[in-house]
Design an enzyme around this catalytic site. Sequence first.
Site, PDB file in Angstrom:
ATOM      1  N   GLU A 298       0.812  -1.220   0.000  1.00 24.91           N
ATOM      2  CA  GLU A 298       0.000   0.000   0.000  1.00 24.91           C
ATOM      3  C   GLU A 298       0.844   1.269   0.000  1.00 24.91           C
ATOM      4  O   GLU A 298       0.415   2.313  -0.482  1.00 24.91           O
ATOM      5  CB  GLU A 298      -0.964   0.003   1.185  1.00 24.91           C
ATOM      6  CG  GLU A 298      -2.115  -0.996   1.068  1.00 24.91           C
ATOM      7  CD  GLU A 298      -1.770  -2.402   1.544  1.00 24.91           C
ATOM      8  OE1 GLU A 298      -0.577  -2.675   1.827  1.00 24.91           O
ATOM      9  OE2 GLU A 298      -2.693  -3.233   1.635  1.00 24.91           O
TER      10      GLU A 298
ATOM     11  N   PHE B 138     -11.732  -7.790  13.231  1.00 29.56           N
ATOM     12  CA  PHE B 138     -10.618  -8.207  12.386  1.00 29.56           C
ATOM     13  C   PHE B 138     -10.270  -7.102  11.388  1.00 29.56           C
ATOM     14  O   PHE B 138     -11.142  -6.554  10.739  1.00 29.56           O
ATOM     15  CB  PHE B 138     -10.977  -9.500  11.633  1.00 29.56           C
ATOM     16  CG  PHE B 138      -9.904  -9.932  10.674  1.00 29.56           C
ATOM     17  CD1 PHE B 138      -8.652 -10.333  11.140  1.00 29.56           C
ATOM     18  CD2 PHE B 138     -10.132  -9.906   9.313  1.00 29.56           C
ATOM     19  CE1 PHE B 138      -7.651 -10.699  10.252  1.00 29.56           C
ATOM     20  CE2 PHE B 138      -9.140 -10.284   8.419  1.00 29.56           C
ATOM     21  CZ  PHE B 138      -7.890 -10.678   8.898  1.00 29.56           C
ATOM     22  N   GLN B 139      -9.021  -6.785  11.287  1.00 29.18           N
ATOM     23  CA  GLN B 139      -8.503  -5.723  10.416  1.00 29.18           C
ATOM     24  C   GLN B 139      -9.166  -4.383  10.691  1.00 29.18           C
ATOM     25  O   GLN B 139      -9.408  -3.587   9.783  1.00 29.18           O
ATOM     26  CB  GLN B 139      -8.619  -6.112   8.934  1.00 29.18           C
ATOM     27  CG  GLN B 139      -7.680  -7.276   8.596  1.00 29.18           C
ATOM     28  CD  GLN B 139      -7.437  -7.450   7.112  1.00 29.18           C
ATOM     29  OE1 GLN B 139      -8.327  -7.219   6.304  1.00 29.18           O
ATOM     30  NE2 GLN B 139      -6.244  -7.893   6.740  1.00 29.18           N
TER      31      GLN B 139
ATOM     32  N   LYS C 219     -17.634  -1.200   5.396  1.00 29.87           N
ATOM     33  CA  LYS C 219     -18.056  -2.148   4.369  1.00 29.87           C
ATOM     34  C   LYS C 219     -19.560  -2.108   4.115  1.00 29.87           C
ATOM     35  O   LYS C 219     -20.005  -2.199   2.969  1.00 29.87           O
ATOM     36  CB  LYS C 219     -17.624  -3.566   4.778  1.00 29.87           C
ATOM     37  CG  LYS C 219     -17.787  -4.572   3.650  1.00 29.87           C
ATOM     38  CD  LYS C 219     -17.156  -5.910   3.980  1.00 29.87           C
ATOM     39  CE  LYS C 219     -17.223  -6.832   2.769  1.00 29.87           C
ATOM     40  NZ  LYS C 219     -16.628  -8.147   3.052  1.00 29.87           N
TER      41      LYS C 219
ATOM     42  N   MET D 243      24.017   9.486   3.047  1.00 28.72           N
ATOM     43  CA  MET D 243      23.845  10.727   3.792  1.00 28.72           C
ATOM     44  C   MET D 243      24.081  10.502   5.288  1.00 28.72           C
ATOM     45  O   MET D 243      24.638  11.363   5.975  1.00 28.72           O
ATOM     46  CB  MET D 243      22.448  11.306   3.537  1.00 28.72           C
ATOM     47  CG  MET D 243      22.279  12.723   4.059  1.00 28.72           C
ATOM     48  SD  MET D 243      23.468  13.883   3.345  1.00 28.72           S
ATOM     49  CE  MET D 243      22.603  14.429   1.877  1.00 28.72           C
TER      50      MET D 243
END
Lengths: 164, 576
Positions: free
Chosen positions: B52, B114-115, B164, B479
């Site tokens: 993602e 969940f999630q 959802k 760096m």
Amino acid sequence: MRHTISILLENTAGALSRVAGLFSARAYNIESLSVAPTEDPTVSRLTLVTRGSPEMIEQITKQLNKLVDVIRLIDLNEGRAIERELMMVKVRAIGGEQREELARIADIYGGRIVDVTESSYIVEMTGDSDKLDAFIEMIGAKRILEVVRSGVLGILRGTKALRA
Amino acid sequence: MSETLRGAEIFVRALIDEGVEFLFGYPGGAVLHIYDELYKQDTIKHILVRHEQGATHAADGYARATGKPGVVLVTSGPGATNAVTGIATAYMDSIPMVVFTGQVPTHLIGNDAFQEVDSIGITRPCVKHNFLVERVEDLAVTIKKAFYVATSGRPGPVVVDIPKDVTANTTEYVYPETVDIRSYKPNTRGHPGQIKKAAQLIMGAERPMIYTGGGVVIDNAANELTQFARLLGYPVTNTLMGLGAYPATDPQFIGMLGMHGTYESNMAMHHCDVLIAIGARFDDRVTGDLAKFCPYAKIVHIDIDPASISKNVRVDVPIVGGVNNVLSELNRQLQEAHVKPVDRDTNAWWKQIRDWQKLDCLRYDKTSKLIKPQAVIESLWRETGGDAYVTSDVGQHQMWAAQYYKFDQPRRWINSGGLGTMGFGLPAAMGVQLAFPDSQVACVTGEASFVMCVQELSTCLQYDLPIKIVSLNNRYMGMVRQWQEFFYDRRYSHSYMDALPDFVKLAEAFGHVGMRIEKPEDVDGALHEAFSMKKRLVLMDFITDQSENVYPMIAAGKGQHEMHLAPGTETDRELA
């Protein structure tokens, strides 16, 4: 310097956390915060007391204005304003002499006794924050069982109004 | 005519009505209804990333290159948390982006389902605004608002969290033409009085300096800036975010400023008497020690965000407004006043600047037996005719790209300036290449940054994205190593890259072309060969000089005039 900022805010879930989150994320301090819906139920009014240098206060008001949920705001220090706070203090009150003295002090400060038991009073009082601080100091920490304060509310004097 | 649709259909229709071309995403439980609708249409091209973070950076790269909002769809929970780095990256650089996150059904919110994660809470400090859609009736208007907020005023990412059940429920679909948000009214017109005052100050300058940032790029004001600078004949410097807003090959351009800016730009900043700051925010990487910043200057600051004005530096003439509008008005006033550009040959200030330029602060050793990273960037510039889209990751390679690739056009230089996100370069390049399939897109990276989003090589294969990856491989987090060399007595704590993969085989394993280049004399040829493969992604692994540092450098806490210069630079002159 201490500043009182009045904010009109969309009365939606999460709007308050945006204001609070801004203060913690940018390391500004909140001395007091009070919030409630207005006569328009879609709008909340939030009064916030903070401290900072003039530059910091300028940033605070600008950053607050950037929040999409903030409709309008005003720094009450920029005009003449009235500030009030509500406090309820539960004090130990045992014995005639002590009870009388407490009632007298409460009266001098314009407070009202709103609950009485054999060993306690609850004193209700409104005023500016300094007055409430002075009352607490006068009663003394030893006699105080509990203090609850609303945080500051503020409104501009005169006809100028903060409206959505 | 309205129709009754399911939330998922509304989502897709709204995106189509909004003109969305690409949707960068990754499916998961909470967004399955939406993915089912995406399956049934081919107007919106869904780009399946491999992580993602890649989706957000790709959308971000698309937005930076095109000026249009980037659009992302991820699932709830880990889908949303993985997107956060990309959202914060876009937020710091004011990039318009709309990120849709799936959420557990409304009746499960707050149940540790969940999630489930509080996406609104997690993203709140790094978005311009976010919305939780609680009812399907609010979906279309919320999407409209999200695009409006993301793209107007000072742009930024907006998150829309969609449970959802909202995507399953039905309602009448109407996509609003416009939205009005009473609490959000960005001001784009500068105050006429302030603009007049600024014009007077600008025209009266003896040692002027034009300092411009990302705001000029974002507001598509490069032409207005160029006109403004040429009317006056004043020197121009760009921030890291502003490169390309003024042509880098123009003689009035004196290089980037700031921590790794040119000697002449930083010196001119320090000594100028009128500073014209345009769409720039006086970032700490630009100003150095604020107490020593531009001590002789009156400052004009043009910015759309009032909060950027006088945040770090007190300014004398603030102008809140869109850079494009304000510059147009300034140009009109300058033309009315028949202002003549200063003569660069006779003007004392220009003579001083030319003298600073003689120091040649970007000089490097061109006789080395090792590949110098600066030489690779210069070769890239020549190979691409200075006309490529160049994305970068974060670190030394980023600074070298900024210093040595001379950008003549805006939206060509695409990097994570504010947040400094390693892993940005490759996915950002995907967004750019999708938007401009026939253009040359190079991703300048290092071997440390590159592996942070290396999985996106699969996405590049799937969508035939012929990105040219220029990896400056010095076997260090360069760096970090540079700072450790300068400030930590060469204690190179965990800044080396041990156990590196074989990048040629790695590219091949992902179905692409890999090249390893180890000799300076092979650099030009390798780049030419790579860019000749118009249909293929090529990963070029340049084995570069490990000891090379980025110069000039202003150390933390130092003033702009207190620069470290490359070893061997003529030091008999007074630097301050």
